[in-house]
Design a protein around this motif. Structure first.
Motif, PDB file in Angstrom:
ATOM      1  N   UNK A 107       0.865  -1.183   0.000  1.00  0.00           N
ATOM      2  CA  UNK A 107       0.000   0.000   0.000  1.00  0.00           C
ATOM      3  C   UNK A 107       0.895   1.226   0.000  1.00  0.00           C
ATOM      4  N   UNK A 108       0.564   2.183  -0.840  1.00  0.00           N
ATOM      5  CA  UNK A 108       1.304   3.449  -0.879  1.00  0.00           C
ATOM      6  C   UNK A 108       0.317   4.600  -0.778  1.00  0.00           C
ATOM      7  N   UNK A 109       0.638   5.541   0.084  1.00  0.00           N
ATOM      8  CA  UNK A 109      -0.142   6.771   0.173  1.00  0.00           C
ATOM      9  C   UNK A 109       0.668   7.903  -0.433  1.00  0.00           C
ATOM     10  N   UNK A 110       0.016   8.697  -1.250  1.00  0.00           N
ATOM     11  CA  UNK A 110       0.648   9.864  -1.870  1.00  0.00           C
ATOM     12  C   UNK A 110      -0.058  11.118  -1.379  1.00  0.00           C
ATOM     13  N   UNK A 111       0.685  11.983  -0.718  1.00  0.00           N
ATOM     14  CA  UNK A 111       0.157  13.294  -0.359  1.00  0.00           C
ATOM     15  C   UNK A 111      -0.459  13.418   1.013  1.00  0.00           C
ATOM     16  N   UNK A 112      -0.082  12.533   1.960  1.00  0.00           N
ATOM     17  CA  UNK A 112      -0.688  12.669   3.286  1.00  0.00           C
ATOM     18  C   UNK A 112      -0.178  13.926   3.981  1.00  0.00           C
ATOM     19  N   UNK A 113      -1.043  14.478   4.830  1.00  0.00           N
ATOM     20  CA  UNK A 113      -0.695  15.661   5.614  1.00  0.00           C
ATOM     21  C   UNK A 113      -0.611  15.234   7.082  1.00  0.00           C
ATOM     22  N   UNK A 114       0.546  15.438   7.679  1.00  0.00           N
ATOM     23  CA  UNK A 114       0.867  14.853   8.977  1.00  0.00           C
ATOM     24  C   UNK A 114      -0.165  15.178  10.041  1.00  0.00           C
ATOM     25  N   UNK A 115      -0.675  16.409  10.050  1.00  0.00           N
ATOM     26  CA  UNK A 115      -1.588  16.812  11.123  1.00  0.00           C
ATOM     27  C   UNK A 115      -2.961  16.155  11.021  1.00  0.00           C
ATOM     28  N   UNK A 116      -3.233  15.423   9.925  1.00  0.00           N
ATOM     29  CA  UNK A 116      -4.488  14.684   9.805  1.00  0.00           C
ATOM     30  C   UNK A 116      -4.329  13.203  10.194  1.00  0.00           C
ATOM     31  N   UNK A 117      -3.109  12.808  10.548  1.00  0.00           N
ATOM     32  CA  UNK A 117      -2.842  11.402  10.838  1.00  0.00           C
ATOM     33  C   UNK A 117      -2.067  11.291  12.148  1.00  0.00           C
ATOM     34  N   UNK A 118      -2.513  10.398  13.014  1.00  0.00           N
ATOM     35  CA  UNK A 118      -1.838  10.236  14.299  1.00  0.00           C
ATOM     36  C   UNK A 118      -0.467   9.604  14.100  1.00  0.00           C
ATOM     37  N   UNK A 119       0.421   9.843  15.044  1.00  0.00           N
ATOM     38  CA  UNK A 119       1.753   9.243  14.970  1.00  0.00           C
ATOM     39  C   UNK A 119       1.663   7.727  15.042  1.00  0.00           C
ATOM     40  N   UNK A 120       0.673   7.207  15.761  1.00  0.00           N
ATOM     41  CA  UNK A 120       0.481   5.750  15.817  1.00  0.00           C
ATOM     42  C   UNK A 120       0.181   5.171  14.447  1.00  0.00           C
ATOM     43  N   UNK A 121      -0.628   5.889  13.666  1.00  0.00           N
ATOM     44  CA  UNK A 121      -0.952   5.427  12.318  1.00  0.00           C
ATOM     45  C   UNK A 121       0.280   5.471  11.418  1.00  0.00           C
ATOM     46  N   UNK A 122       1.048   6.546  11.522  1.00  0.00           N
ATOM     47  CA  UNK A 122       2.261   6.679  10.724  1.00  0.00           C
ATOM     48  C   UNK A 122       3.241   5.564  11.073  1.00  0.00           C
ATOM     49  N   UNK A 123       3.396   5.297  12.350  1.00  0.00           N
ATOM     50  CA  UNK A 123       4.295   4.228  12.793  1.00  0.00           C
ATOM     51  C   UNK A 123       3.807   2.862  12.325  1.00  0.00           C
ATOM     52  N   UNK A 124       2.494   2.661  12.346  1.00  0.00           N
ATOM     53  CA  UNK A 124       1.940   1.374  11.917  1.00  0.00           C
ATOM     54  C   UNK A 124       2.234   1.117  10.445  1.00  0.00           C
ATOM     55  N   UNK A 125       2.061   2.137   9.608  1.00  0.00           N
ATOM     56  CA  UNK A 125       2.349   1.958   8.186  1.00  0.00           C
ATOM     57  C   UNK A 125       3.816   1.606   7.966  1.00  0.00           C
ATOM     58  N   UNK A 126       4.699   2.257   8.709  1.00  0.00           N
ATOM     59  CA  UNK A 126       6.128   1.951   8.580  1.00  0.00           C
ATOM     60  C   UNK A 126       6.431   0.531   9.062  1.00  0.00           C
ATOM     61  N   UNK A 127       5.752   0.099  10.120  1.00  0.00           N
ATOM     62  CA  UNK A 127       6.005  -1.249  10.647  1.00  0.00           C
ATOM     63  C   UNK A 127       5.530  -2.329   9.688  1.00  0.00           C
ATOM     64  N   UNK A 128       4.553  -1.989   8.837  1.00  0.00           N
ATOM     65  CA  UNK A 128       4.052  -2.929   7.833  1.00  0.00           C
ATOM     66  C   UNK A 128       4.858  -2.834   6.526  1.00  0.00           C
ATOM     67  N   UNK A 129       5.871  -1.975   6.509  1.00  0.00           N
ATOM     68  CA  UNK A 129       6.725  -1.733   5.344  1.00  0.00           C
ATOM     69  C   UNK A 129       5.923  -1.192   4.163  1.00  0.00           C
ATOM     70  N   UNK A 130       4.879  -0.415   4.484  1.00  0.00           N
ATOM     71  CA  UNK A 130       4.134   0.282   3.459  1.00  0.00           C
ATOM     72  C   UNK A 130       4.810   1.628   3.186  1.00  0.00           C
ATOM     73  N   UNK A 131       4.367   2.297   2.138  1.00  0.00           N
ATOM     74  CA  UNK A 131       4.988   3.559   1.729  1.00  0.00           C
ATOM     75  C   UNK A 131       4.028   4.722   1.967  1.00  0.00           C
TER      76      UNK A 131
END
Length: 385
Positions: A181-205
């Motif tokens: 899964x790849x997300x293009x154009x996310x804005x950090x303040x709309x996404x929790x740090x837990x969500x960002x960390x989860x995507x990285x832990x799943x090796x998503x982009x």
């Protein structure tokens, strides 16, 4: 038959667009109407279909009922130098339940994809991406999903399926066909740090909006996609007001058109959806007109597909081997398009075979020479092995 879910365009609308120029797309596309019947699909490369159900869209009521407003602008445009056949298959109406709509969308897309016809889905909520993804169950292959969105739409495991939670359903539910899964154009303040960390832990982009302002970054991401899903809310409010969740920041109109073209030019993309358009909130048809141009650019990109992967053999590439202390890195450059790929050696299941060559850039090759492992290589290797 799966296509029985589709309904023709209303005659008053067809009569309106029939008055457009004979050189416009209104005369270039075969359109499903009661008068002319269902288009013949033999030789068709791209099929446009609308989905008139926005019940899964959060804070964007009535989305799904404005797809003909998009068509009104699209059919005024003129085709490029395209040697391909396009059909408009009408609309999938709202089912008795949202699940009924998901089933209809899944069946129609599965039918088209198996026929090698690329569907362009114009729909209500972005939760329809889930139905699009489930359509690939019948292909029995792992797929890559690219979402252009300011949010990840992960939700929680217990959240009902909607436009804010469809990704968690794609990731967690069986059968599990998702490779990346790849997300293009996310804005950090709309996404929790837990969500960002989860995507990285799943090796998503995940690529922040600022990162992809250099649109060249987008091309290899789209080149590896099977399914592309665009939330029109990823475009800034001033450019696309027709969305209940529009925000001040996001892509500009020309940028989202360029992204759509990159999606079209990708040999691997087999379905393309644009969601969350709300005609009730649109000003002077501005958003509908922008989406019409996005479709145009997608088709323009499609008409320029190089078909250099996965159609060609490795003899059609120049091979570059970069020595590394633990494992050499192997790059391929297409003689046809000049695009680059990086080979991943799979020690696991053969189901990963079609993911053994991942798109990359010339910069990735230069980084490898400098003994820097490209991040996309590392993530792909973790998923394959």
């Amino acid at each position: 038959m799966s296509l029985d879910f589709l309904r023709p365009l209303e005659e008053p609308f067809f009569e309106m667009i029939s008055e457009y120029s004979e050189s416009s797309l209104s005369c270039f596309v075969s359109i499903y109407t009661k008068k002319h019947g269902f288009p013949k699909l033999e030789g068709v490369s791209i099929a446009v279909l609308g989905v008139q159900d926005g019940r899964g869209s959060v804070n964007n009521d009535t989305t799904g009922y404005g797809v003909d407003a998009i068509r009104a602008h699209f059919y005024k445009l003129y085709p490029g130098n395209w040697s391909l056949s396009i059909a408009d298959l009408g609309n999938i109406p709202q089912g008795e339940t949202v699940s009924d709509t998901y089933f209809a969308v899944k069946e129609v897309i599965a039918y088209l994809v198996k026929k090698n016809i690329l569907p362009i889905i114009l729909g209500g909520g972005q939760d329809l991406t889930y139905a699009n993804y489930r359509a690939y169950d019948c292909l029995e292959q792992l797929v890559n999903v690219v979402s252009v969105d300011s949010k990840f739409d992960l939700g929680t495991i217990d959240s009902p399926l909607n436009s804010n939670s469809f990704l968690s359903k794609i990731v967690m539910e069986e059968p599990a066909n998702l490779f990346n899964y790849s997300n293009i154009g996310y804005q950090t303040f709309f996404n929790s740090q837990n969500e960002i960390d989860l995507l990285h832990s799943l090796y998503f982009d995940a690529y922040r909006l600022g990162e992809v302002k250099d649109l060249k970054v987008v091309e290899p991401i789209m080149r590896d996609a099977d399914i592309v899903s665009i939330d029109i809310g990823a475009v800034r409010m001033s450019e696309a007001p027709g969305n209940g969740n529009a925000t001040p920041n996001g892509f500009y109109g020309d940028e989202i058109c360029a992204i759509s073209r990159y999606a079209g030019i990708s040999d691997k993309v087999t379905s393309f959806g644009i969601y969350e358009f709300n005609n009730r909130l649109d000003k002077n048809g501005q958003t509908a007109h922008l989406i019409a141009q996005m479709i145009w650019y997608f088709i323009e990109g499609y008409s320029f597909r190089s078909k250099d992967y996965p159609y060609c053999t490795k003899e059609n590439y120049i091979k570059f081997i970069v020595p590394h202390e633990d494992e050499d890195m192997v790059f391929y450059k297409s003689n046809k398009s000049g695009r680059w790929w990086l080979e991943i050696y799979s020690r696991g299941d053969n189901k990963y075979k079609r993911h053994a060559l991942i798109p990359c850039t010339y910069k990735d090759y230069l980084d490898a020479i400098a003994q820097k492992r490209p991040e996309r290589w590392y993530k792909a290797l973790k998923k394959i092995n």
